[in-house]
Design a protein around this motif. Structure first.
Motif, short mmCIF file in Angstrom:
data_model
loop_
_atom_site.label_atom_id
_atom_site.label_comp_id
_atom_site.label_asym_id
_atom_site.label_seq_id
_atom_site.Cartn_x
_atom_site.Cartn_y
_atom_site.Cartn_z
N UNK A 187 0.85 -1.19 0.00
CA UNK A 187 0.00 0.00 0.00
C UNK A 187 0.89 1.24 0.00
N UNK A 188 0.66 2.12 -0.97
CA UNK A 188 1.37 3.38 -1.03
C UNK A 188 0.54 4.40 -0.25
N UNK A 189 1.01 4.75 0.93
CA UNK A 189 0.24 5.53 1.88
C UNK A 189 0.42 7.05 1.74
N UNK A 190 1.63 7.47 1.38
CA UNK A 190 1.93 8.90 1.33
C UNK A 190 3.07 9.12 0.33
N UNK A 191 3.01 10.18 -0.47
CA UNK A 191 4.08 10.42 -1.44
C UNK A 191 5.38 10.83 -0.76
N UNK A 192 6.48 10.42 -1.38
CA UNK A 192 7.80 10.83 -0.92
C UNK A 192 8.22 12.01 -1.79
N UNK A 193 8.22 13.19 -1.18
CA UNK A 193 8.61 14.40 -1.90
C UNK A 193 10.12 14.42 -2.13
N UNK A 194 10.51 15.03 -3.21
CA UNK A 194 11.93 15.14 -3.56
C UNK A 194 12.71 15.74 -2.39
#
Length: 162
Positions: free
Chosen positions: A97-104
């Motif tokens: 499950x992809x829960x939250x984006x990883x910002x650059x």
């Protein structure tokens, strides 16, 4: 957690967090390299100006599969080595499950809980990990997954009673 364990110790570790990786910085160079390797050049990953203007992310974000792929590096970084292991095999995932984006430019690290260990055949133990990838400074993880691996070993090294 010790750097090295024996096969006989594995059953006693079920239910325990047995690994916490070092932080990894996900920068634009890494994101761009992954985009090139996978041919996924969606602007939310590779165009910082457009991603800042047209999304709520404030800039680019890592591909979910990039984040997932970093589990291998995190595994090597923090999980104890098994003395008797002759080979390790990635068997797959039961759930991702992809829960939250990883910002650059964010830092991430992996948490590994050994949820199951089953000795199979003469020279194999199947291990299941509940893993999560933490984003530094954020409450919600980047992803959660159930990861299954196989540890192979010489059958003469099989612990008695398992």
């Amino acid at each position: 957690m010790p750097v090295e364990i024996s096969l006989s110790e594995i059953p006693g570790l079920v239910g325990e967090e047995i690994g916490l990786s070092s932080w990894i910085t996900v920068d634009q160079t890494m994101i761009d390299a992954f985009a090139g390797a996978t041919n996924d050049h969606q602007f939310i990953h590779v165009d910082p100006v457009r991603a800042a203007a047209e999304t709520s992310f404030g800039g680019t974000i890592a591909h979910g599969f990039l984040t997932l792929s970093l589990l291998s590096a995190m595994n090597y970084d923090c999980l104890p080595k098994i003395r008797e292991q002759t080979m390790g095999i990635n068997y797959g995932f039961d759930k991702i499950r992809f829960m939250s984006p990883v910002r650059c430019d964010k830092r991430i690290r992996g948490h590994f809980v050994l949820s199951e260990a089953r000795f199979r055949g003469a020279g194999m133990v199947m291990t299941t990990y509940d893993v999560s990838i933490e984003i530094e400074g954020e409450k919600k993880p980047a992803l959660t997954a159930t990861w299954i691996t196989i540890v192979q070993f010489d059958p003469k090294d099989r612990p008695e009673g398992v």
